[in-house]
Write a protein that holds these residues in place. Sequence first.
Motif, PDB file in Angstrom:
ATOM      1  N   LEU A  82      -7.856  40.252  -6.425  1.00 11.62           N
ATOM      2  CA  LEU A  82      -8.704  39.332  -7.191  1.00 11.62           C
ATOM      3  C   LEU A  82     -10.217  39.292  -6.727  1.00 11.62           C
ATOM      4  N   LYS A  83     -10.971  39.313  -7.496  1.00 15.11           N
ATOM      5  CA  LYS A  83     -12.539  39.200  -7.001  1.00 15.11           C
ATOM      6  C   LYS A  83     -12.672  37.765  -7.173  1.00 15.11           C
ATOM      7  N   ILE A  84     -13.512  37.192  -6.252  1.00 15.58           N
ATOM      8  CA  ILE A  84     -13.697  35.580  -6.351  1.00 15.58           C
ATOM      9  C   ILE A  84     -15.233  35.286  -5.731  1.00 15.58           C
ATOM     10  N   GLY A  85     -15.743  34.246  -6.439  1.00 15.85           N
ATOM     11  CA  GLY A  85     -17.074  34.118  -6.225  1.00 15.85           C
ATOM     12  C   GLY A  85     -17.031  32.473  -6.055  1.00 15.85           C
ATOM     13  N   VAL A  86     -18.059  32.387  -5.027  1.00 17.44           N
ATOM     14  CA  VAL A  86     -18.335  30.699  -4.885  1.00 17.44           C
ATOM     15  C   VAL A  86     -19.522  30.229  -5.368  1.00 17.44           C
ATOM     16  N   LEU A  87     -19.399  29.067  -5.962  1.00 18.71           N
ATOM     17  CA  LEU A  87     -20.655  28.264  -6.822  1.00 18.71           C
ATOM     18  C   LEU A  87     -20.669  26.957  -5.830  1.00 18.71           C
ATOM     19  N   GLY A  88     -22.105  27.103  -5.014  1.00 18.64           N
ATOM     20  CA  GLY A  88     -22.252  26.023  -4.199  1.00 18.64           C
ATOM     21  C   GLY A  88     -21.854  26.274  -2.648  1.00 18.64           C
ATOM     22  N   THR A  89     -22.815  26.109  -1.932  1.00 17.47           N
ATOM     23  CA  THR A  89     -22.579  26.484  -0.482  1.00 17.47           C
ATOM     24  C   THR A  89     -23.182  25.377   0.749  1.00 17.47           C
ATOM     25  N   GLY A  90     -22.790  24.199   0.074  1.00 17.41           N
ATOM     26  CA  GLY A  90     -22.852  23.115   1.047  1.00 17.41           C
ATOM     27  C   GLY A  90     -21.992  22.774   2.224  1.00 17.41           C
ATOM     28  N   GLU A  96     -11.130  39.206  -2.879  1.00 21.91           N
ATOM     29  CA  GLU A  96     -12.054  40.261  -2.482  1.00 21.91           C
ATOM     30  C   GLU A  96     -13.198  39.272  -2.484  1.00 21.91           C
ATOM     31  N   LEU A  97     -14.105  38.933  -1.470  1.00 20.46           N
ATOM     32  CA  LEU A  97     -15.023  38.135  -1.808  1.00 20.46           C
ATOM     33  C   LEU A  97     -16.288  38.866  -2.559  1.00 20.46           C
ATOM     34  N   ALA A  98     -16.483  38.639  -3.690  1.00 21.41           N
ATOM     35  CA  ALA A  98     -17.869  39.113  -4.182  1.00 21.41           C
ATOM     36  C   ALA A  98     -19.152  38.552  -3.710  1.00 21.41           C
ATOM     37  N   VAL A 146     -16.689  38.183 -11.360  1.00 20.34           N
ATOM     38  CA  VAL A 146     -15.396  37.951 -10.778  1.00 20.34           C
ATOM     39  C   VAL A 146     -14.370  37.676 -11.583  1.00 20.34           C
ATOM     40  N   ASP A 147     -13.175  37.485 -11.056  1.00 19.06           N
ATOM     41  CA  ASP A 147     -12.191  37.388 -11.641  1.00 19.06           C
ATOM     42  C   ASP A 147     -11.753  35.593 -11.649  1.00 19.06           C
ATOM     43  N   VAL A 148     -12.394  35.130 -10.473  1.00 15.39           N
ATOM     44  CA  VAL A 148     -12.045  33.631 -10.105  1.00 15.39           C
ATOM     45  C   VAL A 148     -13.336  33.263  -9.538  1.00 15.39           C
ATOM     46  N   VAL A 149     -13.555  32.078 -10.279  1.00 18.95           N
ATOM     47  CA  VAL A 149     -14.752  31.152  -9.885  1.00 18.95           C
ATOM     48  C   VAL A 149     -14.203  29.755  -8.926  1.00 18.95           C
ATOM     49  N   ASP A 150     -14.808  29.792  -7.847  1.00 16.39           N
ATOM     50  CA  ASP A 150     -14.583  28.841  -6.943  1.00 16.39           C
ATOM     51  C   ASP A 150     -15.626  27.659  -6.875  1.00 16.39           C
ATOM     52  N   ILE A 151     -15.632  26.648  -7.552  1.00 15.74           N
ATOM     53  CA  ILE A 151     -16.689  25.669  -7.778  1.00 15.74           C
ATOM     54  C   ILE A 151     -16.521  24.489  -6.572  1.00 15.74           C
ATOM     55  N   VAL A 152     -17.730  24.623  -5.921  1.00 14.32           N
ATOM     56  CA  VAL A 152     -17.835  23.542  -4.806  1.00 14.32           C
ATOM     57  C   VAL A 152     -19.164  22.820  -4.878  1.00 14.32           C
ATOM     58  N   THR A 153     -19.446  22.245  -5.704  1.00 13.64           N
ATOM     59  CA  THR A 153     -20.697  21.517  -6.204  1.00 13.64           C
ATOM     60  C   THR A 153     -20.438  20.219  -6.436  1.00 13.64           C
ATOM     61  N   PRO A 154     -21.620  19.598  -6.510  1.00  9.81           N
ATOM     62  CA  PRO A 154     -21.532  17.957  -6.926  1.00  9.81           C
ATOM     63  C   PRO A 154     -20.671  17.707  -8.421  1.00  9.81           C
ATOM     64  N   THR A 155     -20.014  16.678  -8.334  1.00 12.12           N
ATOM     65  CA  THR A 155     -18.965  16.496  -9.437  1.00 12.12           C
ATOM     66  C   THR A 155     -19.766  16.528 -10.938  1.00 12.12           C
ATOM     67  N   THR A 156     -20.943  16.026 -10.812  1.00 12.91           N
ATOM     68  CA  THR A 156     -21.807  15.854 -12.088  1.00 12.91           C
ATOM     69  C   THR A 156     -21.755  17.457 -12.730  1.00 12.91           C
ATOM     70  N   THR A 157     -21.581  18.282 -11.808  1.00 14.96           N
ATOM     71  CA  THR A 157     -21.991  19.834 -12.317  1.00 14.96           C
ATOM     72  C   THR A 157     -20.677  20.493 -12.708  1.00 14.96           C
ATOM     73  N   HIS A 158     -19.385  19.843 -12.192  1.00 15.37           N
ATOM     74  CA  HIS A 158     -18.213  20.586 -12.491  1.00 15.37           C
ATOM     75  C   HIS A 158     -17.871  21.049 -13.912  1.00 15.37           C
ATOM     76  N   PHE A 159     -18.188  20.117 -14.752  1.00 15.89           N
ATOM     77  CA  PHE A 159     -17.760  20.493 -16.394  1.00 15.89           C
ATOM     78  C   PHE A 159     -18.521  21.625 -16.829  1.00 15.89           C
ATOM     79  N   GLU A 160     -19.912  21.523 -16.446  1.00 19.54           N
ATOM     80  CA  GLU A 160     -20.834  22.844 -17.184  1.00 19.54           C
ATOM     81  C   GLU A 160     -20.276  24.110 -16.479  1.00 19.54           C
ATOM     82  N   LEU A 161     -20.222  23.941 -15.258  1.00 13.78           N
ATOM     83  CA  LEU A 161     -19.775  25.233 -14.420  1.00 13.78           C
ATOM     84  C   LEU A 161     -18.404  25.735 -14.659  1.00 13.78           C
TER      85      LEU A 161
END
Length: 329
Positions: free
Chosen positions: A2-10, A28-30, A62-77
């Motif tokens: 699975l290709k995965i990408g991360v949103l948010g790098t705090g 596989e980290l894209a 990617v196949d998988v999106v990993d969302i690690v951003t502020p809570t207020t952005t979770h829904f939109e992303l």
Amino acid sequence: MLKIGVLGTGHLGKIHLKCIKQAQSHYELAGFFDADEATRAKVAGDFETTAFESVDALIDAVDVVDIVTPTTTHFELAQAAIRKGKHVFVEKPLTNTPAEAKALLEMSQEQGVKIQVGHVERFNPALLALGGMEVQPMFIEAHRLATFNPRGTDVSVVLDLMIHDLDIVLSMVDSPVKTVNASGVAVVSDTPDIANARVEFANGCVANLTASRISLKQMRKIRLFQQDAYISLDFLDKEAQVVRLYGPEDPSLPAGAGGMTIETNRGTKQIHIDMPSIANTNAIQMELQTFADSITQNQRPLVSGEDGYQALKLAYDIMEEIDRRSSEI
């Protein structure tokens, strides 16, 4: 793979990147995307991976999106990813409101994709040490105390800290919530910094939860009381203790068990104290790996979107009760 990408790098996003790079049998980290250009350049160099120029570009790759951003952005992303048929791992809480969470669940079902929520304490070695033990608590006491940290004070301590224990309690108690009583105080921020909630379930179980982010010491403990057993879980020190009462002729009494006996209204009982062995595991890496397994094996994620929704809904019920009490003062 699975290709995965991360949103948010705090702070937490960087930990996710590190764990994904160590989980090469699952992903596989894209690459990643961060809204800050300087951060993108630094993280790309530090982790030797691709910095995407936009959210959409990452989602498309990617196949998988990993969302690690502020809570207020979770829904939109998450919504953007799900609409393109991508599986979504999203840090807790699932979204900013229960209504948003419900909308994501419906959308994921329509698109046939999976959601896992980052309630990482489900993968804490102390909890995992219980293994297949039957847990049917009738009284639960949870304390989650932390020293003050400005990070996270934009939301109530209920969403910041208590929600971890709410998820664990809901995973253990197979019964609907009946009533909620709660109180809380905003001491150093604009939202409650300390809160207590008493949650009663239809089956009679009661959970008493306390969360604070203004304590002088840290504590993350849950105590479970059920018929003939007491279970103590220390999530901070990663320790578990199980105290059981057995009848003298009980075939399930561990061989060679010693300990003292006591007289109860159900006859003589023998006390057996067990300290389950604790595995040395990386909870974040494990939750990401189990999500990959749920996708490839087409199984329900261990902490599903529905689980995240139920924890968030209960958290909001508690916050509304705190607001109601405050308005009466």
